[in-house]
Design an enzyme around this catalytic site. Structure first.
Site, PDB file in Angstrom:
ATOM      1  N   GLY A   1       0.834  -1.197   0.000  1.00  0.00           N
ATOM      2  CA  GLY A   1       0.000   0.000   0.000  1.00  0.00           C
ATOM      3  C   GLY A   1       0.864   1.239   0.000  1.00  0.00           C
ATOM      4  O   GLY A   1       2.009   1.220  -0.470  1.00  0.00           O
ATOM      5  N   ALA A   2       0.358   2.322   0.564  1.00  0.00           N
ATOM      6  CA  ALA A   2       1.096   3.587   0.509  1.00  0.00           C
ATOM      7  C   ALA A   2       2.411   3.499   1.285  1.00  0.00           C
ATOM      8  O   ALA A   2       3.471   3.888   0.778  1.00  0.00           O
ATOM      9  CB  ALA A   2       0.216   4.714   1.056  1.00  0.00           C
TER      10      ALA A   2
ATOM     11  N   LYS B   1      -2.725  -3.076   7.237  1.00  0.00           N
ATOM     12  CA  LYS B   1      -3.442  -2.351   8.275  1.00  0.00           C
ATOM     13  C   LYS B   1      -3.883  -3.307   9.376  1.00  0.00           C
ATOM     14  O   LYS B   1      -3.883  -4.529   9.203  1.00  0.00           O
ATOM     15  CB  LYS B   1      -4.638  -1.619   7.658  1.00  0.00           C
ATOM     16  CG  LYS B   1      -4.198  -0.540   6.676  1.00  0.00           C
ATOM     17  CD  LYS B   1      -5.368   0.126   5.999  1.00  0.00           C
ATOM     18  CE  LYS B   1      -4.861   1.170   5.001  1.00  0.00           C
ATOM     19  NZ  LYS B   1      -5.966   1.797   4.245  1.00  0.00           N
TER      20      LYS B   1
ATOM     21  N   ASN C   1      -0.256   1.533  12.174  1.00  0.00           N
ATOM     22  CA  ASN C   1      -0.743   2.460  13.186  1.00  0.00           C
ATOM     23  C   ASN C   1      -1.053   1.742  14.487  1.00  0.00           C
ATOM     24  O   ASN C   1      -1.369   0.556  14.495  1.00  0.00           O
ATOM     25  CB  ASN C   1      -2.015   3.158  12.688  1.00  0.00           C
ATOM     26  CG  ASN C   1      -1.751   4.100  11.540  1.00  0.00           C
ATOM     27  OD1 ASN C   1      -0.791   4.874  11.570  1.00  0.00           O
ATOM     28  ND2 ASN C   1      -2.576   4.047  10.508  1.00  0.00           N
TER      29      ASN C   1
ATOM     30  N   ALA D   1       1.945   9.424   3.189  1.00  0.00           N
ATOM     31  CA  ALA D   1       1.950   8.892   1.825  1.00  0.00           C
ATOM     32  C   ALA D   1       0.536   8.474   1.500  1.00  0.00           C
ATOM     33  O   ALA D   1      -0.161   7.905   2.342  1.00  0.00           O
ATOM     34  CB  ALA D   1       2.908   7.711   1.706  1.00  0.00           C
TER      35      ALA D   1
ATOM     36  N   LYS E   1       2.337   9.611  18.528  1.00  0.00           N
ATOM     37  CA  LYS E   1       1.814   9.397  17.175  1.00  0.00           C
ATOM     38  C   LYS E   1       0.358   8.928  17.232  1.00  0.00           C
ATOM     39  O   LYS E   1      -0.457   9.308  16.387  1.00  0.00           O
ATOM     40  CB  LYS E   1       2.681   8.372  16.436  1.00  0.00           C
ATOM     41  CG  LYS E   1       2.208   8.039  15.019  1.00  0.00           C
ATOM     42  CD  LYS E   1       2.268   9.252  14.102  1.00  0.00           C
ATOM     43  CE  LYS E   1       1.685   8.977  12.722  1.00  0.00           C
ATOM     44  NZ  LYS E   1       2.453   7.985  11.955  1.00  0.00           N
TER      45      LYS E   1
END
Length: 298
Positions: free
Chosen positions: A15-16, A77, A103, A129, A180
């Site tokens: 992915g990104a 993810k 994340n 991104a 974060k």
């Protein structure tokens, strides 16, 4: 396993974030083995100055993997963890380092059960991104990772040494990871509003974001993070400094009708707040709305 200074590398999830890591490795002559759900002949990363095409193919069948690797980057993810399990079984030996580019603050516990015995390293990804409509990825900041000072960190540093992705190793990784997370939690408001970063120029949204960050800060401190009182305002200021058209992955997933990372980015604050006995009135509202937007019904 590692027979030279440069470790052998595979990447799960182009992915990104995964495309960015694959591209910086390719630029340095270290093209990783790329694994994902969909067949692709190449990956493309662009920024304001350059375009990098990473040759494929993207592998889609773990049964075709014939060797293990020194390092596996996992860029799926939190909603896709189980889908990575078969890849990890194929790619990992007993000493393979698994670096999770995801994340949240629970990566290590999420992936420990799928490890073959080697270190599982969480990370903090600091760069924006985003995937474009043509399938390319637009890198909108300097790539940078932070890792805990733990076994396996040196392998990641070796893999990325000399690339344009910098790697920091932090003794107090907990504080950075929760900082974060505060930023990611506030970004969840973008998914609810259906708007990009320009929405933070609104006074009402800025005030809500500040209050939400302060709520998250209390939970972060209870979890051992050392963060000062100014962090919530710094996060709001950061969102207000972003280009108005800057998106976030949870907003992109909402627009695409995909499952959202609501639990790892927002739900964790509610869960840990309840465990510590900390009131979380904003989370009490935001989390059910994100969960419903992600999972329905309706």
């Amino acid at each position: 396993m590692m027979t030279s200074e440069i470790p052998t590398v595979a990447l799960i999830g182009p992915g990104a974030i995964g495309t960015t890591i694959a591209a910086v490795l390719h630029e340095a002559g270290r093209t990783p083995t790329i694994c994902g759900r969909s067949m692709r002949d190449y990956l493309e990363l662009r920024d304001d100055d350059r375009r990098v095409v990473v040759p494929g193919p993207v592998r889609i069948d773990p049964a075709e993997i014939n060797n293990t690797f020194d390092l596996v980057f996992v860029a799926v993810k939190s909603t896709q963890v189980q889908s990575a399990a078969r890849w990890l079984a194929a790619l990992c030996g007993t000493k393979t380092v698994v670096c999770v580019l995801q994340n949240g603050v629970e990566q290590k516990s999420l992936f420990a059960r799928y490890s073959s015995g080697g270190p599982v390293l969480p990370s903090v990804v600091w760069f924006p991104a985003q995937r474009e409509s043509d399938g390319s990825v637009w890198l909108r900041g300097e790539p940078r990772l932070t890792l805990p000072d733990a076994p396996g960190a040196s392998v990641v540093q070796s893999a990325l040494r000399g690339t344009r992705c910098s790697v920091d190793v932090a003794v107090d990784f907990t504080s950075l990871a929760w900082r974060k997370l505060l930023q990611n939690a506030v970004a969840g408001l973008m998914a609810l509003a259906g708007r990009r970063a320009g929405m933070f120029s609104r006074t009402d949204i800025a005030n809500l974001s500040l209050a939400y960050s302060q709520e998250c800060l209390e939970v972060a401190r209870a979890e051992g993070a050392i963060l000062d009182d100014g962090v919530p305002q710094e996060i709001v200021d950061k969102f207000q400094s972003f280009p108005a058209d800057l998106s976030t992955s949870i907003l992109a997933d909402r627009r695409a009708g995909l499952p959202l990372e609501w639990d790892s980015r927002n739900g964790v604050v509610l869960r840990r707040g309840r465990w510590h006995g900390i009131p979380t009135p904003i989370s009490d509202l935001v989390v059910p709305l994100l969960a419903a937007a992600s999972d329905g019904p309706g």
